[in-house]
Write a protein that holds these residues in place. Structure first.
Motif, PDB file in Angstrom:
ATOM      1  N   TRP A 146       0.810  -1.222   0.000  1.00  0.00           N
ATOM      2  CA  TRP A 146       0.000   0.000   0.000  1.00  0.00           C
ATOM      3  C   TRP A 146       0.840   1.266   0.000  1.00  0.00           C
ATOM      4  O   TRP A 146       0.304   2.352  -0.112  1.00  0.00           O
ATOM      5  N   ASP A 203      12.219  -4.612  17.343  1.00  0.00           N
ATOM      6  CA  ASP A 203      11.732  -4.419  15.985  1.00  0.00           C
ATOM      7  C   ASP A 203      12.573  -5.173  14.963  1.00  0.00           C
ATOM      8  O   ASP A 203      12.072  -5.606  13.930  1.00  0.00           O
ATOM      9  N   HIS A 239      10.002  -6.764  12.678  1.00  0.00           N
ATOM     10  CA  HIS A 239       9.751  -5.958  11.483  1.00  0.00           C
ATOM     11  C   HIS A 239       9.335  -6.846  10.316  1.00  0.00           C
ATOM     12  O   HIS A 239       9.895  -7.909  10.101  1.00  0.00           O
ATOM     13  N   HIS A 272      -0.318  -5.940  14.852  1.00  0.00           N
ATOM     14  CA  HIS A 272      -0.299  -4.650  15.565  1.00  0.00           C
ATOM     15  C   HIS A 272      -1.143  -3.610  14.852  1.00  0.00           C
ATOM     16  O   HIS A 272      -2.006  -2.978  15.446  1.00  0.00           O
TER      17      HIS A 272
HETATM   18  C1  HEM Z   1       1.409   3.853  21.203  1.00  0.00           C
HETATM   19  C2  HEM Z   1       1.253   4.107  19.958  1.00  0.00           C
HETATM   20  C3  HEM Z   1       1.966   3.410  18.785  1.00  0.00           C
HETATM   21  C4  HEM Z   1       3.259   3.029  18.644  1.00  0.00           C
HETATM   22  C5  HEM Z   1       4.366   3.186  19.668  1.00  0.00           C
HETATM   23  C6  HEM Z   1       3.404   2.443  17.346  1.00  0.00           C
HETATM   24  C7  HEM Z   1       4.572   1.940  16.816  1.00  0.00           C
HETATM   25  C8  HEM Z   1       4.708   1.375  15.563  1.00  0.00           C
HETATM   26  C9  HEM Z   1       5.938   0.943  14.983  1.00  0.00           C
HETATM   27  C10 HEM Z   1       7.303   1.030  15.642  1.00  0.00           C
HETATM   28  C11 HEM Z   1       5.667   0.461  13.735  1.00  0.00           C
HETATM   29  C12 HEM Z   1       6.682  -0.076  12.711  1.00  0.00           C
HETATM   30  C13 HEM Z   1       6.991  -1.508  12.920  1.00  0.00           C
HETATM   31  C14 HEM Z   1       7.781  -2.110  11.784  1.00  0.00           C
HETATM   32  O1  HEM Z   1       7.622  -1.720  10.624  1.00  0.00           O
HETATM   33  O2  HEM Z   1       8.574  -3.014  12.090  1.00  0.00           O
HETATM   34  C15 HEM Z   1       4.280   0.572  13.533  1.00  0.00           C
HETATM   35  C16 HEM Z   1       3.610   0.201  12.364  1.00  0.00           C
HETATM   36  C17 HEM Z   1       2.317   0.544  12.068  1.00  0.00           C
HETATM   37  N1  HEM Z   1       1.444   1.193  12.929  1.00  0.00           N
HETATM   38 FE1  HEM Z   1       1.803   1.714  14.850  1.00  0.00          FE
HETATM   39  N2  HEM Z   1       2.205   2.489  16.718  1.00  0.00           N
HETATM   40  C18 HEM Z   1       1.303   3.080  17.560  1.00  0.00           C
HETATM   41  C19 HEM Z   1      -0.010   3.363  17.288  1.00  0.00           C
HETATM   42  C20 HEM Z   1      -0.612   3.181  16.051  1.00  0.00           C
HETATM   43  C21 HEM Z   1      -1.924   3.654  15.699  1.00  0.00           C
HETATM   44  C22 HEM Z   1      -2.832   4.431  16.618  1.00  0.00           C
HETATM   45  C23 HEM Z   1      -2.147   3.263  14.412  1.00  0.00           C
HETATM   46  C24 HEM Z   1      -3.360   3.484  13.530  1.00  0.00           C
HETATM   47  C25 HEM Z   1      -4.434   4.114  13.788  1.00  0.00           C
HETATM   48  C26 HEM Z   1      -0.973   2.563  13.952  1.00  0.00           C
HETATM   49  C27 HEM Z   1      -0.833   2.032  12.686  1.00  0.00           C
HETATM   50  C28 HEM Z   1       0.282   1.411  12.203  1.00  0.00           C
HETATM   51  C29 HEM Z   1       0.423   0.879  10.866  1.00  0.00           C
HETATM   52  C30 HEM Z   1      -0.624   0.941   9.744  1.00  0.00           C
HETATM   53  C31 HEM Z   1       1.692   0.309  10.791  1.00  0.00           C
HETATM   54  C32 HEM Z   1       2.273  -0.484   9.645  1.00  0.00           C
HETATM   55  C33 HEM Z   1       2.774   0.248   8.531  1.00  0.00           C
HETATM   56  C34 HEM Z   1       3.382  -0.669   7.468  1.00  0.00           C
HETATM   57  O3  HEM Z   1       4.564  -0.957   7.569  1.00  0.00           O
HETATM   58  O4  HEM Z   1       2.674  -1.043   6.527  1.00  0.00           O
HETATM   59  N3  HEM Z   1      -0.061   2.526  14.975  1.00  0.00           N
HETATM   60  N4  HEM Z   1       3.696   1.145  14.665  1.00  0.00           N
END
Ligand code: HEM
Ligand SMILES: [Cu+2]
Lengths: 666, 213
Positions: free
Chosen positions: A169, A406, A410, A418
């Motif tokens: 995406w 991560d 990852h 997540h």
């Molecule tokens: C405490 C709050 C949050 C933290 C610390 C956090 C942290 C992270 C981290 C570190 C990643 C990357 C992981 C990787 O690629 O290995 C990730 C991916 C993602 N997070 Fe979060 N996140 C949080 C909240 C949210 C929220 C509220 C949403 C959506 C409403 C969200 C949506 C996503 C999405 C869509 C990805 C994946 C993106 C992709 O690689 O396609 N996250 N998050």
């Protein structure tokens, strides 16, 4: 003459998209014929398509999101079935088709489900909560909506004419560059997001201006309902982040169309620059989506607990803190790509900091419920379900924000779990809560509670059965986006997830049933008072559905929870309203500008994708001409005479008086 | 907050003991329009900053092609800059003329603005055409890619501005200084001045820093 377009673009050899496309086409044609034959076309055109009323536009946004949710959901079902059966075999989907499905699924869910859903709710509700007649720029609002619809249309055309991106995406180069993706898939992706992105930006500017400049008398900043605050924060993020997406996609397109070297492997192009740019938009984007949901939960929790929101000011502060910090963490999306330990540590800590204001919010909701008289109506169920689910999602977020962790997780199924955890459990649950909560306001009747509760429980259970196994599969080392696999330990979890998907689908069916049943019983479910939930903010002060002008007078706000305040005062003073002096109201005239503009944008987008240059010019000229014609018109407003306003308003006042005297008697 | 508390505070915001400045209600159309357009301009500037960032990242990546110092002509750039700065001044004159409803000075101011804008565009176009003719087009190297995109993006904005300017003149001709026309004029002026500010950035980052040997 037709650029790259010829018969080979239609996938005659692939039955699935062809059949799906044919079904959709037949459905659309059937609806069109039904509309024309029944003579509904003038009504649709006058009352909806050309409407500049924020409530109507909001409803259309939500309708678009719901339809696209079904489309994106079918993709999800196909993927879950594929991964359940593709153990040591090819499954039933060929690899290049599978790749298109997961790319389309992600793109559709974020851009054409989550975004229009929250923008639709904000459009519908915020002017009402602010006690005003419309958004700041009504015609532009309609343009924004129709451009979003254009984007959705282009994505769906790719199902039958040509192909969609196979790049995920976010279309990372060099995979999305011309050398690795020579087809039109990435062009479909980029142009549909480019066009709908303009629509989103327009909506963002509109809502920021509305909240900052159009508030009723006495609505000081610290008296605004929480949903208005989160709308402000979310739209500030749109205004600051979407231009980054526009620029990034423009660069990618320049690389693809004109041989530029922003992100290529040769001539000095820099792929990591794409990563930085896209995530500088992408991380704020997830908060653009979730902040309005937070606002919805705040409204719902306080209404159904019968209490003012606990810690209103800390909630405002937390919202704005998230708004700022969400711009400083983007690098956590590529910890593994060699930025070095120092940079990773800084961004890891910054990411974890976001959990603090989020935690503040959760506690505030809990304390709002504490000691309240809680009613578990459907919107409240979604809210409580959200709190439980989102805590898990947030915790796993903090976990992946630890760089060493991560490196293990990852690009694994853990990550997939997540973000679905936060996006479904946060954004979608919020959207559903808002849908149930404000539906009576928009249409004048309530939704059936029994089907609503069934929908909640199936969706809630289905969600856990689908996504918890993905956490485990991720920890067992399963990477994301696998078309098939040979590891036996993953298999059971994939099967459980597929079963969960089936349960989730029952939830969706329940929701459709809820709509059908409620529409059928609408007389019994009619909301005459305009205030079916005993609400606290101003949208409940007007009738359901509200008249075009929303309020006969701009309400006078004296404190937080403006309408609750009015109700309590009215009870004490037995509603001794001196008969008000009604005045003429000027409202903006309907305009087909948005629709026509989107029509030309669709032509232009399609022509650009297929390199049909004469058609591009035609579309561009058409769009420009539309704007000039719009700029030239002489009468952009019409007047609703005072007597008419009085007539409409008196009905509403009568209902309300009986409501208050009844409540006073209890 | 319980119900009685809400009633008790009905007349004074509980958080503002002392002077309460009550919000007066929705702002006028003129203010709303100008405000919204400002917000748009900010978002446009964010978009430009992406291209600035790309230029900063890629400006050293000449891939064996020419560097900035070898291709920039300071004299041309100086003329361009003077044109654009002057046009901002004449655009300001036209705005004032519109405010006092003076058609003659309005047309004159806008016409001069238009001429200066077109001169700017012609010089820029010739610079681009010349580079392409020498084989230094945007696909020659990542540096040239970022240079053409940043400067070209500004040029596209100026072209759109000229188109808008002509539409504005036609509107005043056809409709006079009506309130909505004046609001549009105000937005146009904001747009034109913003382009000026962005050009100062382009001038400094691309031509001054990048042109230094
Ligand atoms: C405490 C709050 C949050 C933290 C610390 C956090 C942290 C992270 C981290 C570190 C990643 C990357 C992981 C990787 O690629 O290995 C990730 C991916 C993602 N997070 Fe979060 N996140 C949080 C909240 C949210 C929220 C509220 C949403 C959506 C409403 C969200 C949506 C996503 C999405 C869509 C990805 C994946 C993106 C992709 O690689 O396609 N996250 N998050
Ligand atoms: Cu992130």
């Amino acid at each position: 003459m037709l650029g790259k377009l010829d018969w080979s673009a239609i996938p005659f050899d692939q039955p699935i998209p062809l059949v799906a496309g044919a079904v959709v086409l037949v459905a659309i044609l059937a609806v069109l014929i039904w509309v024309v034959v029944k003579g509904h076309l003038p009504y649709l055109w006058d009352e909806w398509i050309t409407s500049v009323d924020h409530k109507r536009i909001g409803v259309m946004y939500i309708l678009l999101a719901s339809v696209m949710l079904l489309r994106g959901g079918s993709d999800a079902i196909m993927m879950r079935i594929q991964q359940a059966v593709a153990f040591q075999s090819q499954g039933y989907l060929p690899p290049e088709h599978y790749n298109q499905i997961f790319s389309a699924h992600g793109t559709i869910m974020i851009f054409f489900v989550a975004m229009p859903f929250v923008i639709g709710l904000m459009n519908l509700v915020v002017p009402l909560q602010l006690g005003v007649r419309d958004v700041a720029f009504p015609t532009l609002n309609s343009v924004g909506f129709w451009l979003t619809a254009t984007g959705a249309l282009l994505v769906n055309i790719s199902l039958v004419v040509g192909e969609f991106a196979r790049t995920g995406w976010l279309a990372f180069p060099p995979l999305s560059g011309l050398s690795y993706s020579p087809g039109v898939g990435v062009d479909y992706y980029a142009w549909s997001l480019q066009i709908s992105g303009v629509g989103t930006l327009v909506a963002g500017i509109n809502l920021v201006t509305t909240v900052l400049k159009l508030r009723t008398r006495g609505m000081n900043y610290l008296r605004m309902p929480m949903f208005c605050w989160t709308t402000l924060a979310s739209n500030l993020l749109i205004v600051a982040a979407f231009p980054i997406l526009t620029a990034t996609l423009a660069m990618l397109l320049l690389d693809r169309y004109l041989g530029f070297h922003f992100f290529t492997n040769e001539a000095g192009g820099n792929v990591m620059m794409f990563m930085n740019l896209i995530w500088a938009w992408g991380h704020p984007e997830v908060y653009i989506l979730v902040l309005p949901a937070f606002g919805i939960f705040s409204e719902v929790v306080s209404t159904f607990s019968g209490k003012a929101l606990f810690g209103y000011r800390s909630m405002v502060l937390a919202t704005m803190a998230i708004c700022v910090v969400s711009f400083m963490v983007w690098l956590h999306h590529f910890f593994t790509m060699g930025a070095g330990p120092d940079v990773n540590a800084i961004f890891g800590i910054a990411s974890m900091i976001i959990a603090i204001p989020t935690g503040v919010k959760i506690y505030n909701w809990l304390f709002t419920m504490y000691g309240g008289r809680i009613r578990f109506a459907t919107p409240m169920l979604w809210s409580v379900g959200f709190m439980v689910t989102f805590i898990i999602g947030g915790l796993t977020g903090v976990l992946v924000a630890v760089p060493p962790a991560d490196f293990m997780l990852h690009n694994s199924m853990f990550l997939v779990a997540h973000f679905h955890n936060v996006i479904i459990g946060g954004v979608l649950f919020g959207a559903f809560a808002g849908f149930e909560y404000w539906f009576p306001k928009a249409f004048g009747f309530r939704l059936d509670e029994r089907w609503g509760k069934a929908a909640f429980w199936f969706t809630f259970t289905g969600f856990y059965v689908t996504f918890m196994p993905l956490y485990i599969a991720g920890m067992l080392g399963m990477t994301r986006r696998l078309q098939h696999y040979d590891v036996a330990a993953w298999r059971p979890w994939m099967i459980v997830a597929a079963i969960g998907m089936a349960v989730l689908s029952i939830g969706v069916i329940c929701q459709i049933m809820q709509l059908v049943v409620s529409i059928r019983n609408r007389e019994a479910l009619r909301d005459r008072t305009g205030d079916p939930w005993d609400g606290r903010s101003l949208e409940w002060a007007t009738s359901s559905p509200p008249p075009v002008f929303n309020f006969a007078f701009h309400p006078d706000v004296r404190g937080e929870d403006a309408y609750w305040d009015m109700k309590t005062r009215a009870q004490q003073q037995s509603f001794e309203h001196d008969v008000p002096e009604y005045q003429d109201i000027e409202m903006p005239r309907n305009s087909p500008t948005g629709f026509i503009c989107a029509f030309f944008a669709s032509i232009m987008g399609f022509a650009l994708i297929w390199h049909i240059w004469w058609m591009v010019i035609l579309g561009g000229l058409g769009a420009f001409a539309t704007f000039v014609v719009f700029a030239w018109r002489d009468h952009d407003e019409y007047v609703i005479p005072a007597e008419e306003v009085a007539r409409i308003d008196r009905v509403n006042l009568e209902e309300r008086r009986s409501l208050v005297s009844m409540a006073g008697a209890v | 907050m319980s119900m009685t508390a809400a009633v008790g505070h009905a007349h004074a915001d509980p958080h503002h003991i002392g002077v309460v400045i009550e919000h007066p209600g929705p702002a006028s159309k003129r203010i709303v329009t100008a405000y919204g357009f400002w917000v748009f301009l900010l978002s446009d500037i964010v978009m430009f900053s992406c291209f600035f960032a790309a230029y900063a990242v890629l400006s050293g990546q000449t891939a064996g092609g020419p560097s900035g110092a070898e291709i920039f002509e300071q004299r041309n750039v100086a003329i361009e800059t003077v044109c654009l700065l002057l046009s901002s001044f004449t655009c300001g004159m036209a705005s004032i003329a519109a405010d006092v409803r003076n058609r003659f000075w309005f047309y004159l101011g806008m016409a001069v603005t238009c001429v200066l804008g077109v001169i700017f565009l012609v010089i820029e176009f010739r610079e681009f055409a010349d580079l392409v003719a020498r084989g230094y087009g945007p696909s020659r190297s990542a540096f040239l890619t970022s240079f053409f995109s940043l400067v070209g993006c500004h040029g596209l904005h100026v072209s759109a501005g000229v188109l808008w300017l002509l539409t504005m003149m036609a509107q005043v001709f056809a409709k006079g200084f009506r309130a909505d026309v004046l609001r549009r004029m105000m937005c146009f002026a904001l747009f034109w001045h913003a382009l000026d500010i962005i050009w100062v950035g382009v001038f400094s980052v691309v031509y001054l820093l990048g042109g230094a040997p």
